[in-house]
Scaffold this active site. Structure first.
Site, PDB file in Angstrom:
ATOM      1  CG  HIS A  52      -7.556   0.968 -16.486  1.00 47.26           C
ATOM      2  ND1 HIS A  52      -6.211   1.015 -16.311  1.00 47.26           N
ATOM      3  CD2 HIS A  52      -7.730   2.043 -16.925  1.00 47.26           C
ATOM      4  CE1 HIS A  52      -5.601   1.887 -16.178  1.00 47.26           C
ATOM      5  NE2 HIS A  52      -6.686   2.972 -16.616  1.00 47.26           N
ATOM      6  N   GLY A  53      -7.432  -2.117 -14.264  1.00 50.17           N
ATOM      7  CA  GLY A  53      -6.267  -2.737 -13.565  1.00 50.17           C
ATOM      8  C   GLY A  53      -5.065  -1.893 -14.133  1.00 50.17           C
ATOM      9  CD1 TRP A 104       2.901   2.147 -21.799  1.00 46.32           C
ATOM     10  CD2 TRP A 104       2.151   4.408 -22.233  1.00 46.32           C
ATOM     11  NE1 TRP A 104       3.501   2.628 -23.117  1.00 46.32           N
ATOM     12  CE2 TRP A 104       2.987   3.864 -23.527  1.00 46.32           C
ATOM     13  CE3 TRP A 104       1.494   5.598 -22.402  1.00 46.32           C
ATOM     14  CZ2 TRP A 104       3.094   4.427 -24.699  1.00 46.32           C
ATOM     15  CZ3 TRP A 104       1.759   6.390 -23.892  1.00 46.32           C
ATOM     16  CH2 TRP A 104       2.543   5.487 -24.766  1.00 46.32           C
ATOM     17  NE  ARG A 158      -5.663   3.139 -19.993  1.00 46.66           N
ATOM     18  CZ  ARG A 158      -5.717   4.049 -20.983  1.00 46.66           C
ATOM     19  NH1 ARG A 158      -5.470   3.540 -22.393  1.00 46.66           N
ATOM     20  NH2 ARG A 158      -5.647   5.259 -20.715  1.00 46.66           N
ATOM     21  CD  GLU A 168      -7.786   8.615 -17.707  1.00 50.60           C
ATOM     22  OE1 GLU A 168      -8.807   9.474 -17.832  1.00 50.60           O
ATOM     23  OE2 GLU A 168      -7.100   8.068 -17.257  1.00 50.60           O
ATOM     24  NE  ARG A 177      -5.205  13.680 -10.300  1.00 50.13           N
ATOM     25  CZ  ARG A 177      -5.284  12.928 -11.224  1.00 50.13           C
ATOM     26  NH1 ARG A 177      -5.354  13.321 -12.538  1.00 50.13           N
ATOM     27  NH2 ARG A 177      -4.652  11.742 -11.020  1.00 50.13           N
ATOM     28  CG  HIS A 217     -10.205   4.846 -18.694  1.00 48.40           C
ATOM     29  ND1 HIS A 217      -9.091   4.404 -19.230  1.00 48.40           N
ATOM     30  CD2 HIS A 217     -11.175   4.441 -19.501  1.00 48.40           C
ATOM     31  CE1 HIS A 217      -9.279   3.496 -20.141  1.00 48.40           C
ATOM     32  NE2 HIS A 217     -10.731   3.588 -20.487  1.00 48.40           N
ATOM     33  CG  ASN A 263      -7.868  11.830 -15.365  1.00 44.84           C
ATOM     34  OD1 ASN A 263      -7.853  12.470 -14.131  1.00 44.84           O
ATOM     35  ND2 ASN A 263      -6.870  11.188 -15.683  1.00 44.84           N
TER      36      ASN A 263
HETATM   37  O1  LIG Z   1      -1.875   8.788 -17.890  1.00 45.15           O
HETATM   38  C1  LIG Z   1      -3.239   9.008 -17.577  1.00 45.15           C
HETATM   39  O2  LIG Z   1      -3.906   8.785 -18.724  1.00 45.15           O
HETATM   40  C2  LIG Z   1      -4.058   9.151 -16.247  1.00 45.15           C
HETATM   41  C3  LIG Z   1      -4.257   7.800 -15.690  1.00 45.15           C
HETATM   42  O3  LIG Z   1      -3.338   6.575 -15.632  1.00 45.15           O
HETATM   43  O4  LIG Z   1      -2.831   9.709 -15.297  1.00 45.15           O
HETATM   44  P1  LIG Z   1      -3.171  10.610 -14.307  1.00 45.15           P
HETATM   45  O5  LIG Z   1      -3.669   9.964 -13.007  1.00 45.15           O
HETATM   46  O6  LIG Z   1      -1.669  11.264 -13.982  1.00 45.15           O
HETATM   47  O7  LIG Z   1      -4.431  11.599 -14.774  1.00 45.15           O
END
Ligand SMILES: O=C(O)[C@@H](CO)OP(=O)(O)O
Length: 250
Positions: free
Chosen positions: A13-14, A18, A64, A91, A119, A185, A187
């Site tokens: 998504h763009g 947040w 999103r 996500e 991560r 998303h 992740n």
């Molecule tokens: O906040 C989140 O849900 C993810 C994607 O925006 O963040 P991150 O890249 O820190 O895993």
């Protein structure tokens, strides 16, 4: 013998409101920012310019991703194609970190713990309490999940819930000869790329996916990527934007 290949397009998504505020988001259903809307339209134009025209789209159940798919497909004149949505493309659930500022979290817990939560493959953040304002408890879109509804997830958990959807729903559309767009998303797409490219549990920590940039995979008849890692339609912009995602919190 003709070799059958199929085309899979992954689109994060763009930018969301947040993302712009640098907050952990996960399953909180925030909207796109104005920048995110422009990124989605630009992503759709890139697809049209490259002649990569989806016949079917799969999205998460978060706005999103849903809005990004709509804006991108509208820009590519493919707004009319069939749509499938599933929570398995959501996500990663960010547990108790949902709604928290990434920079403050890193300062509070230290970089090592922050990066483990963010991560590592198998360390989930602490679970979110049901009475937390950012919990999804009671949200009707997840009512059918019952006890299966996550209260936190690590990337390994995302792989476990996403791969069955890939193997059944998405692969069925590819097998039918469709060009498939998956709008999801950071992740959930990292989990899918890990599976497709056979990336190791440690190596995946270094992979970041930028917002709004189409990533195109040509897949062999056994669904192996013809080129590992696929190809971004704008590789230079994607590399710069992926590096910015890696550095969030710093
Ligand atoms: O906040 C989140 O849900 C993810 C994607 O925006 O963040 P991150 O890249 O820190 O895993």
């Amino acid at each position: 013998m003709t070799r059958m290949t199929s085309t899979l397009v992954l689109l994060r998504h763009g930018e969301s409101v947040w993302n712009a505020k640098n907050l952990f988001t996960g399953w909180v259903d925030v909207d796109l920012s104005d920048t995110g809307r422009s990124e989605a339209v630009a992503g759709g134009r890139m697809l049209a310019d490259a002649g990569v025209l989806p016949d079917v789209v799969h999205t998460s159940v978060l706005r999103r991703a849903i809005t990004t798919a709509h804006l991108a497909l509208d820009a590519a004149d493919r707004h009319w194609i069939p749509v499938r949505r599933d929570w398995r493309l959501n996500e990663r659930h960010y547990g108790d970190l949902q709604g928290k500022d990434k920079k403050q979290t890193m300062e509070q817990f230290g970089e090592e713990q922050f990066m483990l939560w963010r991560r590592s493959y198998d360390t989930p953040p602490p679970p979110i309490a049901d009475d937390n304002e950012y919990s999804q408890q009671g949200d009707p879109r997840y009512a059918h999940l019952g006890d299966q509804m996550p209260r936190t997830e690590c990337l390994k958990d995302v792989v476990a819930r996403l791969v069955p959807y890939w193997e059944t729903e998405i692969r069925a559309d590819l097998e039918a000869g469709h060009t498939v767009l998956v709008a999801a998303h950071g992740n959930s797409l990292r989990a899918l790329v890990k599976h497709l490219d056979g990336i190791g549990d440690d190596e995946i920590a270094a992979l970041n996916i930028p917002t709004g940039m189409p990533l195109v995979y040509e897949l062999d008849d056994d669904f192996t990527p013809v080129t590992k890692g696929g190809r971004y339609l704008d590789p230079e912009a994607a590399a710069t934007a992926a590096a910015a995602v890696a550095n969030q919190g710093r």
